[in-house]
Design a protein around this motif. Sequence first.
Motif, PDB file in Angstrom:
ATOM      1  N   MET A 185       0.777  -1.268  -0.627  1.00 30.37           N
ATOM      2  CA  MET A 185      -0.216   0.017  -0.143  1.00 30.37           C
ATOM      3  C   MET A 185       0.466   1.263  -0.373  1.00 30.37           C
ATOM      4  SD  MET A 185      -2.930   1.569   0.198  1.00 30.37           S
ATOM      5  CE  MET A 185      -4.088   1.060   0.948  1.00 30.37           C
ATOM      6  N   VAL A 186       0.308   1.580  -0.681  1.00 23.41           N
ATOM      7  CA  VAL A 186       1.392   3.361  -0.958  1.00 23.41           C
ATOM      8  C   VAL A 186       0.298   4.287  -0.348  1.00 23.41           C
ATOM      9  CG1 VAL A 186       2.431   5.355  -2.512  1.00 23.41           C
ATOM     10  CG2 VAL A 186       2.851   3.109  -2.830  1.00 23.41           C
ATOM     11  N   VAL A 187       1.188   5.219   0.365  1.00 20.83           N
ATOM     12  CA  VAL A 187      -0.185   6.352   0.921  1.00 20.83           C
ATOM     13  C   VAL A 187       0.309   7.660   0.623  1.00 20.83           C
ATOM     14  CG1 VAL A 187      -1.044   7.514   3.303  1.00 20.83           C
ATOM     15  CG2 VAL A 187      -1.057   4.790   3.078  1.00 20.83           C
ATOM     16  N   ILE A 188      -0.140   8.139  -0.299  1.00 17.74           N
ATOM     17  CA  ILE A 188       0.902   9.767  -0.442  1.00 17.74           C
ATOM     18  C   ILE A 188       0.006  10.455   0.504  1.00 17.74           C
ATOM     19  CG2 ILE A 188       0.792  11.128  -2.244  1.00 17.74           C
ATOM     20  CD1 ILE A 188       0.710   9.191  -4.278  1.00 17.74           C
ATOM     21  N   SER A 189       0.488  11.557   1.407  1.00 17.85           N
ATOM     22  CA  SER A 189      -0.129  12.491   2.334  1.00 17.85           C
ATOM     23  C   SER A 189       0.772  13.296   2.078  1.00 17.85           C
ATOM     24  CB  SER A 189       0.489  11.613   3.315  1.00 17.85           C
ATOM     25  OG  SER A 189       0.035  13.246   4.320  1.00 17.85           O
ATOM     26  N   PRO A 190       0.238  15.049   2.031  1.00 19.24           N
ATOM     27  CA  PRO A 190       1.751  15.989   2.479  1.00 19.24           C
ATOM     28  C   PRO A 190       2.226  16.792   3.617  1.00 19.24           C
ATOM     29  CG  PRO A 190      -1.091  16.821   2.046  1.00 19.24           C
ATOM     30  CD  PRO A 190      -1.105  15.259   2.277  1.00 19.24           C
ATOM     31  N   LEU A 191       1.666  15.838   4.140  1.00 19.44           N
ATOM     32  CA  LEU A 191       2.205  15.984   6.120  1.00 19.44           C
ATOM     33  C   LEU A 191       2.467  14.978   6.522  1.00 19.44           C
ATOM     34  CD1 LEU A 191      -1.750  16.426   6.938  1.00 19.44           C
ATOM     35  CD2 LEU A 191      -0.316  18.338   5.983  1.00 19.44           C
ATOM     36  N   LYS A 192       4.383  15.296   6.578  1.00 18.90           N
ATOM     37  CA  LYS A 192       5.341  14.750   6.390  1.00 18.90           C
ATOM     38  C   LYS A 192       4.589  13.977   8.769  1.00 18.90           C
ATOM     39  CE  LYS A 192      10.199  15.045   7.340  1.00 18.90           C
ATOM     40  NZ  LYS A 192      11.718  15.817   7.614  1.00 18.90           N
ATOM     41  N   SER A 193       5.025  14.749   9.689  1.00 20.20           N
ATOM     42  CA  SER A 193       4.278  14.407  11.219  1.00 20.20           C
ATOM     43  C   SER A 193       3.519  13.892  11.067  1.00 20.20           C
ATOM     44  CB  SER A 193       4.882  15.726  11.622  1.00 20.20           C
ATOM     45  OG  SER A 193       2.878  16.457  11.296  1.00 20.20           O
ATOM     46  N   LEU A 194       2.395  13.667   9.675  1.00 14.08           N
ATOM     47  CA  LEU A 194       0.947  12.799  10.206  1.00 14.08           C
ATOM     48  C   LEU A 194       1.456  11.497   9.569  1.00 14.08           C
ATOM     49  CD1 LEU A 194      -1.456  12.064  10.269  1.00 14.08           C
ATOM     50  CD2 LEU A 194      -2.336  12.955   8.331  1.00 14.08           C
ATOM     51  N   MET A 195       2.549  11.109   8.431  1.00 13.99           N
ATOM     52  CA  MET A 195       3.402  10.175   8.077  1.00 13.99           C
ATOM     53  C   MET A 195       4.095   9.143   9.230  1.00 13.99           C
ATOM     54  SD  MET A 195       3.556  10.946   3.915  1.00 13.99           S
ATOM     55  CE  MET A 195       4.912  11.996   4.362  1.00 13.99           C
ATOM     56  N   GLU A 196       4.849  10.560   9.901  1.00 17.58           N
ATOM     57  CA  GLU A 196       5.354   9.588  10.764  1.00 17.58           C
ATOM     58  C   GLU A 196       4.812   9.129  12.092  1.00 17.58           C
ATOM     59  OE1 GLU A 196       7.773  12.551  11.498  1.00 17.58           O
ATOM     60  OE2 GLU A 196       9.511  12.299   9.747  1.00 17.58           O
ATOM     61  N   GLU A 197       3.420   9.465  11.898  1.00 14.43           N
ATOM     62  CA  GLU A 197       2.926   9.173  13.462  1.00 14.43           C
ATOM     63  C   GLU A 197       1.990   7.909  13.203  1.00 14.43           C
ATOM     64  OE1 GLU A 197      -1.203  10.932  15.129  1.00 14.43           O
ATOM     65  OE2 GLU A 197       0.630  12.413  15.249  1.00 14.43           O
ATOM     66  N   GLN A 198       1.665   7.696  11.864  1.00 19.82           N
ATOM     67  CA  GLN A 198       0.844   6.309  10.908  1.00 19.82           C
ATOM     68  C   GLN A 198       2.086   5.694  10.838  1.00 19.82           C
ATOM     69  OE1 GLN A 198      -1.365   7.904   7.739  1.00 19.82           O
ATOM     70  NE2 GLN A 198      -2.909   9.377   9.418  1.00 19.82           N
ATOM     71  N   VAL A 199       3.079   5.659  10.518  1.00 22.26           N
ATOM     72  CA  VAL A 199       4.167   4.858  10.588  1.00 22.26           C
ATOM     73  C   VAL A 199       5.034   4.779  11.510  1.00 22.26           C
ATOM     74  CG1 VAL A 199       6.644   4.435   9.993  1.00 22.26           C
ATOM     75  CG2 VAL A 199       5.060   5.331   8.338  1.00 22.26           C
ATOM     76  N   SER A 200       5.217   4.869  12.484  1.00 26.18           N
ATOM     77  CA  SER A 200       5.479   5.173  13.781  1.00 26.18           C
ATOM     78  C   SER A 200       3.775   3.392  14.799  1.00 26.18           C
ATOM     79  CB  SER A 200       5.359   5.766  14.580  1.00 26.18           C
ATOM     80  OG  SER A 200       5.490   5.023  16.046  1.00 26.18           O
ATOM     81  N   PHE A 201       2.713   4.337  14.577  1.00 22.37           N
ATOM     82  CA  PHE A 201       2.019   3.462  15.279  1.00 22.37           C
ATOM     83  C   PHE A 201       1.796   1.365  14.660  1.00 22.37           C
ATOM     84  CE2 PHE A 201      -2.771   1.865  14.483  1.00 22.37           C
ATOM     85  CZ  PHE A 201      -2.942   1.431  15.663  1.00 22.37           C
ATOM     86  N   LEU A 202       2.265   1.497  13.098  1.00 24.59           N
ATOM     87  CA  LEU A 202       2.043   0.531  12.611  1.00 24.59           C
ATOM     88  C   LEU A 202       2.849  -0.359  12.524  1.00 24.59           C
ATOM     89  CD1 LEU A 202       1.233   1.552   8.885  1.00 24.59           C
ATOM     90  CD2 LEU A 202      -0.451   0.748  10.635  1.00 24.59           C
ATOM     91  N   LYS A 203       5.123   0.507  12.871  1.00 21.87           N
ATOM     92  CA  LYS A 203       5.604  -0.761  12.931  1.00 21.87           C
ATOM     93  C   LYS A 203       4.776  -1.298  14.255  1.00 21.87           C
ATOM     94  CE  LYS A 203       9.578   1.910  10.693  1.00 21.87           C
ATOM     95  NZ  LYS A 203      10.497   2.777  11.249  1.00 21.87           N
ATOM     96  N   GLU A 204       4.487  -0.435  16.399  1.00 19.32           N
ATOM     97  CA  GLU A 204       3.954  -0.633  16.997  1.00 19.32           C
ATOM     98  C   GLU A 204       3.526  -1.571  17.037  1.00 19.32           C
ATOM     99  OE1 GLU A 204       1.937   2.064  19.433  1.00 19.32           O
ATOM    100  OE2 GLU A 204       4.192   3.153  19.408  1.00 19.32           O
ATOM    101  N   LEU A 205       2.146  -1.703  15.868  1.00 13.70           N
ATOM    102  CA  LEU A 205       1.780  -3.496  14.939  1.00 13.70           C
ATOM    103  C   LEU A 205       2.587  -4.693  14.690  1.00 13.70           C
ATOM    104  CD1 LEU A 205      -1.559  -1.333  14.326  1.00 13.70           C
ATOM    105  CD2 LEU A 205      -0.693  -2.650  16.708  1.00 13.70           C
ATOM    106  N   GLY A 206       3.616  -4.213  14.753  1.00 18.20           N
ATOM    107  CA  GLY A 206       4.285  -5.484  13.487  1.00 18.20           C
ATOM    108  C   GLY A 206       4.180  -5.177  12.449  1.00 18.20           C
TER     109      GLY A 206
END
Length: 88
Positions: free
Chosen positions: A1-22
Amino acid sequence: MVVISPLKSLMEEQVSFLKELGIPAVCITDESKDNVIEAMMQGRYSHVYASPECLLSTNKWRGIFAYKAFVENLVGVAVDEAHCIDQW
């Protein structure tokens, strides 16, 4: 899945959450190292977050869609903040 977003902080937050879920995820930016590109080409990430500028500005990011392992694992492309597309 590729997610295109203009908001770097939001992307980093979402990636961090996904990593916590493995879930293997990455946020690519203009500062991302070549080893991130290599890992993407090998299909190591199930979720890739990127800004539109990053994906469109250089050949190294646009070219990722030509790699077989990446494309075979690609299940979709989502655009976050789609109401901003005409401004990109």
